[in-house]
Design a protein around this motif. Structure first.
Motif, PDB file in Angstrom:
ATOM      1  N   PHE A 132      37.361  -7.869 -10.663  1.00  5.61           N
ATOM      2  CA  PHE A 132      36.428  -6.843 -11.137  1.00  5.61           C
ATOM      3  C   PHE A 132      36.419  -5.659 -10.187  1.00  5.61           C
ATOM      4  CE2 PHE A 132      32.312  -4.794 -11.720  1.00  5.61           C
ATOM      5  CZ  PHE A 132      32.238  -4.713 -13.111  1.00  5.61           C
ATOM      6  N   LYS A 133      36.511  -5.919  -8.876  1.00  8.62           N
ATOM      7  CA  LYS A 133      36.588  -4.832  -7.892  1.00  8.62           C
ATOM      8  C   LYS A 133      37.860  -4.020  -8.103  1.00  8.62           C
ATOM      9  CE  LYS A 133      37.922  -5.714  -3.684  1.00  8.62           C
ATOM     10  NZ  LYS A 133      37.980  -6.169  -2.277  1.00  8.62           N
ATOM     11  N   LYS A 134      38.975  -4.698  -8.326  1.00  5.92           N
ATOM     12  CA  LYS A 134      40.241  -4.010  -8.580  1.00  5.92           C
ATOM     13  C   LYS A 134      40.124  -3.120  -9.813  1.00  5.92           C
ATOM     14  CE  LYS A 134      45.017  -5.037 -10.000  1.00  5.92           C
ATOM     15  NZ  LYS A 134      46.012  -6.121 -10.254  1.00  5.92           N
ATOM     16  N   TRP A 135      39.529  -3.669 -10.876  1.00  5.75           N
ATOM     17  CA  TRP A 135      39.381  -2.889 -12.114  1.00  5.75           C
ATOM     18  C   TRP A 135      38.472  -1.690 -11.901  1.00  5.75           C
ATOM     19  CZ3 TRP A 135      34.781  -2.150 -14.906  1.00  5.75           C
ATOM     20  CH2 TRP A 135      34.920  -1.503 -16.134  1.00  5.75           C
ATOM     21  N   PHE A 136      37.351  -1.875 -11.238  1.00  8.56           N
ATOM     22  CA  PHE A 136      36.386  -0.787 -11.071  1.00  8.56           C
ATOM     23  C   PHE A 136      36.950   0.325 -10.197  1.00  8.56           C
ATOM     24  CE2 PHE A 136      32.811   1.308  -8.970  1.00  8.56           C
ATOM     25  CZ  PHE A 136      32.034   1.652 -10.066  1.00  8.56           C
ATOM     26  N   LEU A 137      37.549  -0.027  -9.054  1.00  5.33           N
ATOM     27  CA  LEU A 137      38.009   0.976  -8.098  1.00  5.33           C
ATOM     28  C   LEU A 137      39.276   1.695  -8.570  1.00  5.33           C
ATOM     29  CD1 LEU A 137      37.485  -0.924  -4.716  1.00  5.33           C
ATOM     30  CD2 LEU A 137      35.953   0.703  -5.811  1.00  5.33           C
ATOM     31  N   SER A 185      30.860 -12.846 -13.400  1.00  3.93           N
ATOM     32  CA  SER A 185      31.726 -12.477 -12.274  1.00  3.93           C
ATOM     33  C   SER A 185      30.921 -11.565 -11.353  1.00  3.93           C
ATOM     34  CB  SER A 185      32.980 -11.754 -12.762  1.00  3.93           C
ATOM     35  OG  SER A 185      32.648 -10.629 -13.546  1.00  3.93           O
ATOM     36  N   PRO A 186      30.233 -12.130 -10.358  1.00 11.25           N
ATOM     37  CA  PRO A 186      29.312 -11.352  -9.526  1.00 11.25           C
ATOM     38  C   PRO A 186      29.989 -10.149  -8.889  1.00 11.25           C
ATOM     39  CG  PRO A 186      29.106 -13.690  -9.062  1.00 11.25           C
ATOM     40  CD  PRO A 186      30.299 -13.519  -9.940  1.00 11.25           C
ATOM     41  N   VAL A 187      29.308  -9.026  -8.937  1.00 12.74           N
ATOM     42  CA  VAL A 187      29.815  -7.806  -8.335  1.00 12.74           C
ATOM     43  C   VAL A 187      29.741  -7.948  -6.819  1.00 12.74           C
ATOM     44  CG1 VAL A 187      27.575  -6.666  -8.326  1.00 12.74           C
ATOM     45  CG2 VAL A 187      29.628  -5.299  -8.411  1.00 12.74           C
ATOM     46  N   ASN A 188      30.651  -7.303  -6.106  1.00 14.36           N
ATOM     47  CA  ASN A 188      30.647  -7.437  -4.656  1.00 14.36           C
ATOM     48  C   ASN A 188      30.222  -6.137  -3.974  1.00 14.36           C
ATOM     49  OD1 ASN A 188      32.945  -5.751  -4.570  1.00 14.36           O
ATOM     50  ND2 ASN A 188      34.304  -7.512  -4.787  1.00 14.36           N
ATOM     51  N   LEU A 189      30.149  -6.202  -2.661  1.00 11.66           N
ATOM     52  CA  LEU A 189      29.595  -5.100  -1.874  1.00 11.66           C
ATOM     53  C   LEU A 189      30.417  -3.830  -2.018  1.00 11.66           C
ATOM     54  CD1 LEU A 189      27.507  -4.166   0.206  1.00 11.66           C
ATOM     55  CD2 LEU A 189      28.997  -5.051   2.000  1.00 11.66           C
ATOM     56  N   VAL A 201      29.550  -1.917  -5.243  1.00 13.96           N
ATOM     57  CA  VAL A 201      28.264  -1.210  -5.178  1.00 13.96           C
ATOM     58  C   VAL A 201      28.376   0.019  -4.285  1.00 13.96           C
ATOM     59  CG1 VAL A 201      25.864  -1.386  -4.426  1.00 13.96           C
ATOM     60  CG2 VAL A 201      26.896  -3.248  -5.706  1.00 13.96           C
ATOM     61  N   GLU A 202      29.069  -0.094  -3.142  1.00 11.54           N
ATOM     62  CA  GLU A 202      29.244   1.065  -2.263  1.00 11.54           C
ATOM     63  C   GLU A 202      29.980   2.190  -2.992  1.00 11.54           C
ATOM     64  OE1 GLU A 202      31.322  -0.750   0.993  1.00 11.54           O
ATOM     65  OE2 GLU A 202      29.524  -0.873   2.219  1.00 11.54           O
ATOM     66  N   ALA A 203      31.067   1.825  -3.699  1.00  7.26           N
ATOM     67  CA  ALA A 203      31.836   2.842  -4.427  1.00  7.26           C
ATOM     68  C   ALA A 203      31.025   3.423  -5.580  1.00  7.26           C
ATOM     69  CB  ALA A 203      33.134   2.228  -4.953  1.00  7.26           C
ATOM     70  N   GLU A 249      30.123   7.312  -6.096  1.00  7.60           N
ATOM     71  CA  GLU A 249      30.619   8.019  -7.272  1.00  7.60           C
ATOM     72  C   GLU A 249      29.519   8.306  -8.300  1.00  7.60           C
ATOM     73  OE1 GLU A 249      33.603   9.176  -7.766  1.00  7.60           O
ATOM     74  OE2 GLU A 249      34.505   8.400  -5.919  1.00  7.60           O
ATOM     75  N   ASP A 250      28.279   7.972  -7.988  1.00  6.27           N
ATOM     76  CA  ASP A 250      27.145   8.193  -8.882  1.00  6.27           C
ATOM     77  C   ASP A 250      27.316   7.435 -10.199  1.00  6.27           C
ATOM     78  OD1 ASP A 250      24.667   9.111  -9.570  1.00  6.27           O
ATOM     79  OD2 ASP A 250      25.295  11.157 -10.041  1.00  6.27           O
TER      80      ASP A 250
END
Length: 427
Positions: A264-269, A291-295, A298-300, A304-305
């Protein structure tokens, strides 16, 4: 004959293990340090004169210990990073997915590993957790997780749905998103079980060869982000799966074939932020419990608003726009392309991993057609996501406050981290 050693008494063990109390002050240590550095006293003389330990004073004189530093074990992550972790926990709690103890410790361990890349290390332990709770007792509270939230039943309480819509309304009003469908997004997984031959099996049939999930993402205007296709165990051999697949699709794999936290981090970033519109802010609604979101996400997102909002568990069939229409339509098209016109309810599809993306590409074309766009828009409206309207769920899907055993949450043994703020505060 050797005399048997006598076991130490309990009182003796407690006396030995009892922590010594600090009997000197930092002010006295500073004055002693000044005397030694000015060469008016030796370390021994200054320690005796000001009542401080000789070894501690010697450590400060030699530079092994920084003057004014705290005594005891070193803090594993810096105070600024710990504040970031608390802020992250409060953010997660306000947006519908409070962290469990295990998740918070895992995120803290990620911060530690990021600072100490060369240190062989697994995870922070119970001691760090207890000290963290003590340091942050004014900012966070630890509560037993709701047994319903932990998946003990397929139903969900009405208060959970009400809470979600309260969060949604608060976010939409605070950021003026009420008339901006292009900026309101949701994502959901579609699952495909691949069979060895073309057969129809009942949904309860557990056997299949491969599992593939597709993370689809759409906004309330019917526009999509190119899909994220996740294979089980490994990628198919060769690169034909990419050349035959949907344009600009992203690919990944996991042992289960499901979207994990790292995927999910790979997809989001790398994918969502690249293809999302430039207007800000954006709202992204998803199932954060699966699939819990990771730190890092949330930082990104905050940089990115992008506003993250989690759907309540066991409500996807009622509150997730993609699950209420588009996913079924894509699967029907997929089955029809395989010649299984009656396979709408089948769980096994007769296609290989190599050939999957080519067939899926043809089925996914429906999202560009008027029918697909119309279904997405109607689904957002039906679920009450856009325009925001409290979804009147079927009473059979909701539990009244009096129908839930109050001890059920305690039975789960799980705890979540929540902030000590007013319930109505803005997310």
């Amino acid at each position: 004959m050797k005399q048997q050693e006598q076991m130490p008494s309990r009182n003796h063990l407690e006396k030995v293990g009892r922590k010594k109390k600090k009997k000197w002050t930092e002010e006295a240590m500073e004055r002693a340090l000044i005397e030694v550095k000015s060469r008016r006293c030796t370390v021994r003389q200054a320690a005796k004169q000001f009542g401080v330990p000789k070894s501690s004073l010697g450590d400060r004189v030699s530079g092994r210990v920084t003057p004014g530093s705290r005594s005891g074990p070193a803090q594993l992550i810096t105070s600024s990073d710990e504040e970031l972790l608390v802020e992250f926990s409060l953010y997660m709690s306000k947006h519908g997915f409070p962290l469990t103890k295990q998740q918070l410790v895992s995120f803290a361990s990620s911060i530690y590993k990021r600072q100490h890349r060369r240190v062989a290390f697994s995870n922070l332990g119970q001691t760090w957790w207890l000290n963290f709770r003590k340091r942050q007792e004014k900012n966070i509270s630890i509560q037993l997780a709701d047994g319903i939230i932990r998946g003990r039943t397929v139903h969900v309480r009405k208060e959970t749905v009400d809470h979600f819509f309260h969060l949604l309304e608060t976010v939409v009003e605070a950021h003026a998103l009420g008339d901006k469908p292009r900026q309101m997004w949701t994502c959901s997984e579609m699952d495909f079980h691949l069979a060895r031959k073309r057969v129809l099996l009942h949904k309860s049939t557990p056997t299949s060869r491969d599992y593939i999930s597709v993370l689809a993402c759409f906004n309330a205007a019917g526009k999509d982000i190119p899909p994220f296709i996740v294979f089980s165990k490994a990628y198919p051999g060769g690169v034909c799966y990419k050349t035959q697949g949907p344009p600009h699709a992203l690919y990944g794999w996991s042992d289960s074939g499901c979207v994990t936290s790292d995927l999910f981090k790979k997809w989001f970033l790398r994918h969502f932020l690249a293809y999302a519109p430039k207007e800000r802010p954006l709202l992204l609604i998803f199932d954060g419990h699966k699939s819990p979101v990771n730190l890092e996400v949330v930082e990104a997102a905050r940089k990115e608003d992008v506003l993250l909002l989690c759907l309540p568990p066991h409500c996807l069939h009622n509150l997730q726009p993609l699950d209420t229409g588009l996913c079924s339509l894509v699967k029907q098209r997929f089955s029809a392309l395989l010649g299984d016109s009656n396979a709408a309810n089948a769980t096994l599809f007769a296609v290989t991993k190599k050939d999957f993306t080519g067939v899926f590409k043809e089925a996914y074309r429906v999202v560009e057609e008027d029918e697909g766009v119309k279904i997405v828009k109607e689904s957002f409206k039906k679920c009450g996501i856009y325009p925001v309207s409290h979804f009147a769920a079927n009473e059979a899907c909701l539990l009244s406050p009096h129908s839930v055993d109050p001890t059920e949450g305690a039975a789960s043994g799980q705890h979540v981290v929540r902030g000590l703020h007013a319930p109505g505060s803005s997310p």
